[in-house]
Design a protein around this motif. Structure first.
Motif, PDB file in Angstrom:
ATOM      1  N   TRP A 119       5.284   4.973  -5.501  1.00 10.45           N
ATOM      2  CA  TRP A 119       4.293   4.844  -6.805  1.00 10.45           C
ATOM      3  C   TRP A 119       3.527   4.805  -8.432  1.00 10.45           C
ATOM      4  O   TRP A 119       3.949   6.071  -9.028  1.00 10.45           O
ATOM      5  N   TYR A 120       2.269   6.146  -7.586  1.00 11.25           N
ATOM      6  CA  TYR A 120       1.538   6.699  -8.383  1.00 11.25           C
ATOM      7  C   TYR A 120       2.009   8.208  -8.379  1.00 11.25           C
ATOM      8  O   TYR A 120       1.930   8.703  -9.136  1.00 11.25           O
TER       9      TYR A 120
ATOM     10  N   LYS B 160       5.230  -6.301  -6.787  1.00  9.60           N
ATOM     11  CA  LYS B 160       3.540  -6.270  -6.816  1.00  9.60           C
ATOM     12  C   LYS B 160       3.569  -8.436  -6.809  1.00  9.60           C
ATOM     13  O   LYS B 160       3.202  -8.909  -5.566  1.00  9.60           O
TER      14      LYS B 160
ATOM     15  N   HIS C  20       0.614  -0.890   0.178  1.00 16.46           N
ATOM     16  CA  HIS C  20      -0.122  -0.267  -0.175  1.00 16.46           C
ATOM     17  C   HIS C  20       0.896   1.053   0.125  1.00 16.46           C
ATOM     18  O   HIS C  20       1.028   2.218  -0.906  1.00 16.46           O
TER      19      HIS C  20
ATOM     20  N   PHE D  53       6.916  -1.722 -10.575  1.00 15.83           N
ATOM     21  CA  PHE D  53       5.253  -1.757 -10.012  1.00 15.83           C
ATOM     22  C   PHE D  53       4.948  -3.315 -10.029  1.00 15.83           C
ATOM     23  O   PHE D  53       4.679  -3.796  -8.939  1.00 15.83           O
TER      24      PHE D  53
ATOM     25  N   TRP E  23      -5.606  -0.039  -1.394  1.00 17.28           N
ATOM     26  CA  TRP E  23      -4.739   1.787  -2.958  1.00 17.28           C
ATOM     27  C   TRP E  23      -5.385   1.626  -3.220  1.00 17.28           C
ATOM     28  O   TRP E  23      -5.717   2.579  -3.793  1.00 17.28           O
ATOM     29  N   SER E  24      -7.057   1.385  -3.714  1.00 11.95           N
ATOM     30  CA  SER E  24      -7.452   1.404  -4.635  1.00 11.95           C
ATOM     31  C   SER E  24      -8.863   1.739  -4.229  1.00 11.95           C
ATOM     32  O   SER E  24      -9.532   1.111  -2.958  1.00 11.95           O
TER      33      SER E  24
ATOM     34  N   TYR F 192       2.804   1.454  -3.567  1.00 16.93           N
ATOM     35  CA  TYR F 192       2.007   1.881  -3.900  1.00 16.93           C
ATOM     36  C   TYR F 192       1.448   4.166  -4.173  1.00 16.93           C
ATOM     37  O   TYR F 192       1.888   4.543  -5.224  1.00 16.93           O
TER      38      TYR F 192
END
Length: 228
Positions: free
Chosen positions: A10-11, A55, A4, A51, A71-72, A7
């Motif tokens: 990374w995002y 993952k 999480h 990524f 995380w979504s 991410y």
């Protein structure tokens, strides 16, 4: 670092990379421009590869958390195919972007002026995109069948009051997720390879903006729902 937190970092980095992509001159006019575009495309693809590497590590530690994808947003999760985006989305995006750009530049194209963008795909490129789409659909279906088989096997055992070797079952699920992610990354790489550097930049920008837009809509939806 858990996935999480990875991410989120990374995002944020993806946002910076896409902003950087939008600043490059298009179409490229010099060899140096072409070289720089190729470099930024490669850097962005490395970001996607990282990524999926992380993952995969996370899936091997706790594959069920990858499916829950906290995380979504709920909107994003509703669109997921085996814990991520559906690979054939890439082809729908190419066709959509190509049609929009073609219509906006149709007078130039009719006068023989090459735009070099996604609206100016060659017949050979269109043929290859179509071939890749068919291949990807077949691979998607095969992986979907594997997940369906896994679910049916587990449901049958649970109904029969048996759990069996749980680690082995989870291991099978990890393999399915990894196959889906391998197809996602392979599709991205193959699409980018068949495009020119300029077209690849436009494709990556469009794909990221779609990602950002869905995430933003999902956040707004979740906030509104939480406020009720």
């Amino acid at each position: 670092m858990d996935f999480h937190r990875f991410y989120e970092t990374w995002y944020e980095q993806l946002h910076h990379q896409i902003h950087h992509l939008t600043k490059f001159p298009r179409p490229p006019t010099t060899d140096d421009d072409h070289h720089q575009l190729t470099q930024v495309v490669n850097k962005t693809m490395s970001h996607f590869s990282e990524f999926y590497r992380v993952k995969s590590l996370a899936a091997n530690q706790d594959v069920l958390s990858i499916f829950s994808a906290r995380w979504s947003t709920t909107l994003e999760r509703s669109l997921h195919w085996i814990a991520g985006w559906r690979p054939t989305t890439a082809f729908h995006l190419i066709y959509t972007e190509s049609s929009i750009l073609f219509e906006s530049r149709i007078l130039d194209i009719l006068h023989g002026i090459r735009t070099g963008d996604l609206g100016d795909l060659s017949p050979a490129q269109f043929t290859r995109v179509s071939e890749l789409q068919c291949e990807t659909v077949q691979q998607e279906n095969a992986i979907t069948d594997q997940l369906s088989e896994w679910q049916q096997d587990e449901a049958s055992e649970l109904i029969g009051g048996s759990c069996g070797d749980l680690d082995k079952k989870i291991g099978r699920l990890v393999q399915i997720v990894e196959k889906a992610d391998e197809l996602r990354l392979r599709t991205l790489k193959t699409v980018v390879e068949l495009l020119t550097p300029q077209q690849a930049v436009e494709f990556l920008i469009a794909a990221a903006q779609l990602h950002f837009g869905i995430h933003r809509w999902g956040l707004n939806h979740d906030r509104e729902r939480a406020g009720k």
